[in-house]
Motif scaffolding. Structure first.
Motif, short mmCIF file in Angstrom:
data_model
loop_
_atom_site.label_atom_id
_atom_site.label_comp_id
_atom_site.label_asym_id
_atom_site.label_seq_id
_atom_site.Cartn_x
_atom_site.Cartn_y
_atom_site.Cartn_z
N TYR A 408 -1.53 5.62 -7.28
CA TYR A 408 -1.65 5.24 -8.69
C TYR A 408 -1.65 6.47 -9.58
O TYR A 408 -2.39 7.43 -9.36
N ARG A 409 -0.78 6.43 -10.60
CA ARG A 409 -0.67 7.50 -11.58
C ARG A 409 -0.58 6.88 -12.97
O ARG A 409 0.08 5.85 -13.15
N ASP A 410 -1.22 7.51 -13.95
CA ASP A 410 -1.10 7.07 -15.33
C ASP A 410 -1.48 5.59 -15.47
O ASP A 410 -0.89 4.84 -16.25
N HIS A 411 -2.49 5.16 -14.73
CA HIS A 411 -2.87 3.76 -14.66
C HIS A 411 -4.11 3.47 -15.51
O HIS A 411 -4.71 4.37 -16.09
N VAL A 412 -4.49 2.20 -15.55
CA VAL A 412 -5.68 1.74 -16.25
C VAL A 412 -6.73 1.37 -15.22
O VAL A 412 -6.43 0.70 -14.23
N ILE A 413 -7.98 1.79 -15.45
CA ILE A 413 -9.10 1.38 -14.59
C ILE A 413 -9.89 0.33 -15.35
O ILE A 413 -10.38 0.58 -16.45
N TYR A 435 -2.76 -0.80 -12.66
CA TYR A 435 -4.20 -0.84 -12.92
C TYR A 435 -4.96 -0.94 -11.61
O TYR A 435 -4.43 -1.38 -10.58
N VAL A 436 -6.24 -0.50 -11.68
CA VAL A 436 -7.17 -0.62 -10.56
C VAL A 436 -8.45 -1.26 -11.09
O VAL A 436 -8.90 -0.93 -12.18
N ILE A 437 -9.02 -2.17 -10.32
CA ILE A 437 -10.21 -2.92 -10.74
C ILE A 437 -11.43 -2.41 -9.98
O ILE A 437 -11.34 -2.14 -8.78
N ILE A 438 -12.54 -2.27 -10.68
CA ILE A 438 -13.84 -1.97 -10.04
C ILE A 438 -14.79 -3.11 -10.37
O ILE A 438 -14.98 -3.44 -11.55
N ASP A 439 -15.39 -3.71 -9.35
CA ASP A 439 -16.32 -4.81 -9.59
C ASP A 439 -17.41 -4.78 -8.54
O ASP A 439 -17.19 -4.36 -7.40
N LEU A 440 -18.60 -5.26 -8.93
CA LEU A 440 -19.78 -5.21 -8.05
C LEU A 440 -20.12 -6.57 -7.45
O LEU A 440 -21.06 -6.70 -6.70
#
Length: 661
Positions: A408-413, A435-440
């Motif tokens: 991933y380059r120049d992506h949205v988190i 994009y990459v997602i972070i969730d708990l």
């Protein structure tokens, strides 16, 4: 009954309660503690201001029934399923560990097996009311620790049903397994019968009653159903209080549960206080004073022990340490259901008068210190426990996970994948923006992975998680999480790792905006403000207001509301023209008192002085692409510039001030 004397007792009870609760509210303490202390002051061990104590306790029983009925109405099977990790794993494990530890300690000091078990249950339960009050005041109801803590409390409230059945049977000298099995069988049969009635008969009855449009008839019918189910429950050996909770729980599944709750709530708020006041009447201040050291030491042991046990139980559910510690501290106090079980155990002789007084005093102290302890510890935990996750500490598969997201380059988190996060991801996917997602939420993460989403299970305040998501290679990070303190710490962590990344933050309240800007957010979107603008827009459109007027009103409101933030406002983040070039675009609008008004592009010597180029001019909704050097610039024009960040900064400074930086 002496009506005048009883009325005087009620005046004393509610008058003293109002004064004490007002003082406790001023100190930001739970009203429950205020009610208990009120009972101590006016009760037989205090100033003996009440003559007919038994009548007060009878009303207290009715208040307790309404309290448990309303709690049952607030729960539903759907709500239970939303917190199934807490209910199926963390809740049972927390109770088992607490009961086992307390039983071992109590047995060591010579308590009987039945008393030791009851002590473990009493200490294991936590206060749903105090938990909800604490997390609501901190705006953390929808946070991970708020949801898990509530799930554990729901489990604890539900398991009081078998405990209420078991306590009287444990008191029998020769309790037979057949007797216990028969009692539990009767209870299960009753539950099945009531569920059938609530599902297939009560809704039709209530629907017919609502068609009459009589509020009084609906209220009377709701009370009839509530008291009827409680009475039937008592008839088969289940307590009135427990039958009331069961009645509320099954009626919560009907479409009229919220309506019933709204009608019953005024009675609950008025009468359930009597239950806690009646408990306070049993507190002996002289006994507490003579055993102060024992009570404070026991309270400290309860709070520390419950924090450790709950933290371990939550971490066993594969939840990070930070969230687990917050859950442990939020549930460190003793709960209101413990008082109900304590009374039941005392009435059958399992708990003696001295342990009763000690436990009652310890419970009150734990409730008093709970909000202050949680508020003080929360910031420390979120700051210093954020970078420790059991999944990485026990199995650091960092190379593998870093390789997975290395592409991933120049992506949205996207931090947080609730409704807001899903909407953002949907738009990004449609426009082919990585994009990459972070969730708990592990259940949500599992579902997202099945759908092929690039999702990481973890806490966005954790710098290790942010590094795995490729924060140093990304262009934008978006925070759409519901925990205000967690959001601030996450922004701080993101800024430590990347100073150039665009940080976009959602918050509920305008009052949080300045704090989030200070933390390093590029833009802050306040839900309450944006929602009010949207509502205002819809109203004006209903009255056929022209779009220009709507836009002008929105601009006016923004200027008025955010005048104090004017120096903080930024333009739309600059767009990179190519991933291979360090060239960006920026749009700048010429002000009314423009130094270069009427001057040609060539005469400004913008290119020669700064290196930036004019790509276009937007004037009165007309666009001039690649304008000639002889094109003039006027006030109100929007000028599209291109160049490096330094060139753009110099160009905007020159256009604004009439000279280069």
């Amino acid at each position: 009954m002496d009506e005048a004397g009883f009325l005087k007792d009620m005046v004393v009870v509610f008058g003293c309660a109002a004064i004490v609760v007002y003082l406790f509210q001023s100190l930001k303490q739970s009203p429950i503690v205020g009610f208990i202390i009120t009972g101590t002051i006016i009760g037989p061990y205090g100033f003996s201001l009440i003559r007919d104590v038994e009548s007060v306790r009878t009303l207290a029983t009715v208040g307790l029934m309404i309290l448990l009925f309303s709690l049952g109405l607030e729960y539903s099977l759907k709500k239970l399923m939303e917190t199934r990790v807490a209910i199926l794993v963390a809740g049972p494990l927390q109770m088992l560990i607490t009961i086992a530890a307390v039983m071992a300690i109590a047995r060591y000091f010579g308590a009987s097996i039945s008393a030791s078990f009851v002590y473990g249950v009493l200490i294991g339960l936590s206060s749903t009311a105090i938990l909800m009050k604490m997390i609501a005041e901190l705006g953390a109801v929808n946070s991970m620790h708020g949801r898990i803590g509530l799930g554990i409390c729901i489990f604890q409230d539900l398991i009081t049903i078998p405990f209420m059945i078991a306590i009287p049977l444990m008191a029998a000298e020769k309790a037979q397994w057949e007797q216990i099995g028969f009692s539990i069988g009767k209870a299960l049969l009753l539950i099945a019968l009531v569920v059938v009635l609530a599902r297939y008969i009560f809704p039709h009855v209530l629907r017919g009653i609502l068609l009459t449009r009589s509020k009084e008839l609906f209220l009377m019918s709701s009370i009839f159903l509530f008291l009827g189910i409680a009475w039937i429950s008592a008839g088969v050996g289940i307590s009135l209080a427990l039958g009331s909770f069961l009645a509320g729980l099954v009626l919560s599944e009907s479409e009229y549960g919220h309506h019933i709750f709204a009608e019953v709530r005024p009675f609950r708020d008025g009468l359930n206080s009597l239950f806690f006041i009646s408990l306070g009447m049993l507190v002996n201040p002289a006994f507490i004073a003579s055993n102060m050291g024992l009570i404070l030491g026991t309270t400290a042991a309860i709070v520390v022990g419950k924090t450790i046990f709950t933290t371990f139980a939550v971490m066993a559910s594969r939840i990070p340490l930070q969230t687990a510690l917050l859950c442990g501290l939020a549930l460190a106090q003793v709960g209101e259901f413990s008082f109900i079980l304590l009374q039941a155990a005392a009435s059958v002789g399992i708990v003696g008068s001295e342990p009763y007084q000690i436990f009652l005093a310890c419970s009150v102290v734990s409730m008093v210190i709970a909000p202050a302890l949680f508020g003080f510890s929360r910031k420390l935990i979120m700051r210093y426990a954020g970078n420790w996750n059991p999944r990485f500490a026990l199995n650091r598969a960092t190379d593998k996970e870093l390789d997975e997201y290395e592409k991933y380059r120049d992506h949205v988190i996207i931090c947080g994948f609730g409704l807001g996060g899903r909407n953002i991801a949907s738009v990004l996917k449609a426009n082919q923006i990585p994009y990459v997602i972070i969730d708990l939420n592990e259940q949500r993460v599992r579902e997202c992975r099945k759908e092929g989403e690039p999702v990481i299970f973890g806490d966005c305040t954790n710098t290790h998680i942010l590094e795995i998501a490729g924060i140093k290679r990304s262009r934008v990070i978006v925070f759409v999480i519901s925990d205000p303190l967690g959001t601030r710490l996450a922004i701080e962590a993101a800024r430590r790792l990347s100073r150039d990344i665009v940080v976009l933050t959602r918050t509920k309240y305008v009052t949080d905006m300045d704090m989030l800007w200070d933390q390093g957010s590029t833009e802050v979107i306040a839900e309450e403000f944006e929602a009010s603008l949207e509502l205002m827009t819809r109203i004006l459109r209903v009255y056929n207001a022209p779009r220009s007027l709507v836009a002008a009103e929105i601009k006016s409101i923004r200027d008025q509301r955010f005048g104090i933030f004017r120096e903080r406002r930024t333009t739309v983040p600059r767009m990179r023209l190519s991933n291979d070039l360090d060239v960006f675009t920026e749009t700048w609008q010429a002000p009314a008192s423009y130094f270069w008004n009427g001057t040609t592009i060539a005469d400004t010597r913008l290119r020669a002085e700064t290196g930036a180029m004019v790509l276009g001019i937007i004037r009165e909704n007309h666009t001039l692409n690649n304008p000639d050097p002889g094109e003039r610039i006027f006030s109100g024009d929007r000028i599209v510039l291109s160049g490096t960040k330094e060139q753009l900064n110099n160009a905007i400074h020159m256009l604004t001030n009439g000279k280069s930086a």
